[in-house]
Design an enzyme around this catalytic site. Structure first.
Site, PDB file in Angstrom:
ATOM      1  N   GLU A 295       0.830  -1.217   0.000  1.00 40.53           N
ATOM      2  CA  GLU A 295       0.000   0.000   0.000  1.00 40.53           C
ATOM      3  C   GLU A 295       0.856   1.255   0.000  1.00 40.53           C
ATOM      4  O   GLU A 295       0.462   2.282  -0.516  1.00 40.53           O
ATOM      5  CB  GLU A 295      -0.933   0.020   1.227  1.00 40.53           C
ATOM      6  CG  GLU A 295      -2.213  -0.743   0.990  1.00 40.53           C
ATOM      7  CD  GLU A 295      -3.325  -0.445   2.000  1.00 40.53           C
ATOM      8  OE1 GLU A 295      -3.102   0.279   2.989  1.00 40.53           O
ATOM      9  OE2 GLU A 295      -4.425  -0.970   1.797  1.00 40.53           O
ATOM     10  N   HIS A 324       9.171 -26.691   0.111  1.00 38.14           N
ATOM     11  CA  HIS A 324       8.531 -27.798  -0.592  1.00 38.14           C
ATOM     12  C   HIS A 324       7.379 -27.306  -1.460  1.00 38.14           C
ATOM     13  O   HIS A 324       6.514 -28.072  -1.853  1.00 38.14           O
ATOM     14  CB  HIS A 324       8.045 -28.830   0.430  1.00 38.14           C
ATOM     15  CG  HIS A 324       9.171 -29.345   1.276  1.00 38.14           C
ATOM     16  ND1 HIS A 324       9.887 -30.471   0.961  1.00 38.14           N
ATOM     17  CD2 HIS A 324       9.751 -28.819   2.391  1.00 38.14           C
ATOM     18  CE1 HIS A 324      10.843 -30.643   1.877  1.00 38.14           C
ATOM     19  NE2 HIS A 324      10.780 -29.653   2.745  1.00 38.14           N
ATOM     20  N   LYS A 438     -13.612   0.438  -2.606  1.00 36.66           N
ATOM     21  CA  LYS A 438     -14.483   0.682  -1.444  1.00 36.66           C
ATOM     22  C   LYS A 438     -15.785   1.322  -1.913  1.00 36.66           C
ATOM     23  O   LYS A 438     -16.873   0.945  -1.486  1.00 36.66           O
ATOM     24  CB  LYS A 438     -13.789   1.630  -0.446  1.00 36.66           C
ATOM     25  CG  LYS A 438     -12.725   0.969   0.418  1.00 36.66           C
ATOM     26  CD  LYS A 438     -12.286   1.920   1.546  1.00 36.66           C
ATOM     27  CE  LYS A 438     -11.194   1.320   2.406  1.00 36.66           C
ATOM     28  NZ  LYS A 438     -10.730   2.181   3.488  1.00 36.66           N
TER      29      LYS A 438
END
Ligand code: PA5
Length: 469
Positions: A295, A324, A438
């Site tokens: 951000e 792995h 938003k």
């Protein structure tokens, strides 16, 4: 008081170790040191001008005092402490808890110094639904800390409205005062209004401190203090790191070196920054770092208005688990990553590995040795393998994990982010690109005033059957 330190080890990015094609030469380091010195100077000046109040959180005495006052009021009265928040209002809480409390904290009362801690940073109905089934019969033993600077974040608002309705229904009209602590802006915003009107206990999100830089404020300190973390030590660690990261002698400043190396590699075809702790306790710090880095540094505009579209991509991995899963790619895939390992010199406890079964004498090399030795050997082994393929690696070395070193780490990476933002010449502290999503959520949820945006979103919301296979 702990003397344990956090250090940055960066030899394994040098040309001496991985060669000139991918490593940093002495001459390049000298140029980087000059750029970093100027960035540190600007970052220090911004602090003096009051533009980065997060820098002074380690020295603030009012915030820890108010946090301890709330903590002692609720201490011993509740068995569950539930944080409702998202992004910067949740990730620091989770990271500090995972780092400083035992793995079985919530499940084993013998390992717990306070209430169980739950942090909800999503609006997943399956997740919250299951939690509500479990928590409802014990609501009287549960306290909720709703954290939102703005109070308008849809996720946190929704969680709060759900909990508020349940509290009022099950425990009556006084329940909110007893069972909710609101952490929000001191003077304004939706949550401040709600809290004041309902007479809730409140704590303050400091002015000018963005969510992702707020873990050392009441945002992160209350859940830590309630769960037995020594917040004085956390802040003391940050203050100790401050002494090092404000230095304009950049070769002695771990944040400056860290920022310069990250910036250098971004500009040199390595835009991916992998943080790989070799410690379960440190694993959520890489989640916290991911938000801080993404951000803060992912920006279209430079401060002079130029379109730059910059931003290193932070990736989290966990040693040894991801050996792995990811290391095949990390070694043989594109050489486009800078690796930052987190390594612990001395673990607070260790576990000895048992003898090999008689039928498997080839496992005898493990017998009688310790898990910490295996874990740290695997870290070095992975680093060696990456260096073999000329992949640049750094290590953040923790003498041990305690509140003092976690405070150091948090502050180190916050200031590294500020310095890196200066090197990219961007505004580190805003997040304009988060806004459209938003607002689109408001539109989709039918909020008044967002009708025009809802119309624009309609084609995206509609599934076109022609493209559905
Ligand atoms: O770092 C940030 O600023 C964001 O991640 C915010 O913390 C997040 O969006 C939540 O915002 P608020 O605290 O206003 O609910």
């Amino acid at each position: 008081m702990s003397q344990a330190k956090v250090n940055l080890y960066y030899k394994n990015v040098t040309a001496e170790v991985i060669g000139k094609e991918h490593g940093i030469t002495q001459q390049q380091f000298s140029q980087l040191a000059q750029a970093a010195a100027s960035a540190v100077d600007k970052v220090n000046r911004a602090r003096e001008e009051g533009k980065t109040p997060y820098r002074d959180l380690p020295y603030n005495t009012d915030y820890p005092k108010s946090v301890k006052a709330v903590a002692s009021e609720i201490e011993g009265r509740f068995e569950n402490f539930v944080v409702l928040g998202i992004g910067g209002s949740a990730l620091g809480n989770i990271a500090v808890q995972t780092a400083l409390n035992p793995y079985m904290y919530n499940l084993d009362p013998a390992q717990r110094k306070g209430p169980r801690l739950f942090v909800f940073d999503n609006v997943d109905p399956m997740q919250l639904g299951s939690f509500l089934d479990w928590i409802e019969p014990q609501l009287d033993k549960t306290i909720f800390n709703v954290i939102s600077k703005s109070g308008r974040t849809a996720e946190t608002a929704a969680q709060f409205q759900i909990i508020r309705a349940i509290l009022l229904e099950k425990l009556g009209s006084d329940a909110l005062k007893k069972h909710v602590v609101a952490t929000t802006d001191a003077n304004q915003g939706t949550l401040r209004t709600i809290a004041d009107q309902a007479g809730l206990r409140t704590l303050v999100v400091p002015d000018g401190v963005g969510g992702r830089f707020s873990v050392l404020s009441p945002v992160g300190l209350l859940s830590a203090a309630i769960c037995g973390v020594d917040i004085n030590q956390l802040l003391a660690g940050a203050a100790a790191m401050d002494e090092r990261v404000k230095s304009t002698d950049v070769m002695k400043n771990p944040a400056a070196i860290n920022a310069a190396i990250n910036w250098h590699y971004y500009n040199r075809g390595k835009p991916i920054s992998v943080m790989m702790p070799y410690s379960y306790a440190l694993k959520d710090l890489s989640d916290w770092y991911r938000q801080l880095w993404a951000e803060s540094l992912g920006k279209t505009n430079a401060v002079d208005g130029a379109k730059v579209f910059v931003g290193p991509t932070p990736v989290k991995a966990l040693g040894t688990t991801d050996q792995h899963s990811q290391v095949q790619l990390y070694r043989e895939g594109p050489n486009d990553k800078l690796f930052t390992f987190l390594q612990v010199k001395e673990f607070e406890r260790d576990v000895t590995i048992g003898p090999a079964p008689e039928t498997a004498p080839e496992l005898g090399y493990l017998a009688g040795t310790t898990m910490s030795k295996l874990l740290n050997s695997e870290k070095i082994a992975t680093e060696y393998a990456l260096l073999h393929d000329k992949r640049p690696c750094m290590t953040v070395l923790f003498d041990k994990i305690d509140a003092f070193t976690i405070g150091q780490f948090i502050y180190l990476f916050e200031v590294t982010t500020s310095i890196t933002g200066r090197l990219f010449n961007i505004n580190t502290y805003d997040q304009p690109a988060v806004e459209l999503g938003k607002e689109a959520t408001f539109a989709l949820m039918g909020r008044e005033g967002y009708e025009e945006l809802a119309g624009k979103i309609a084609p995206v919301a509609k599934i076109d059957p022609e493209f559905l296979v």
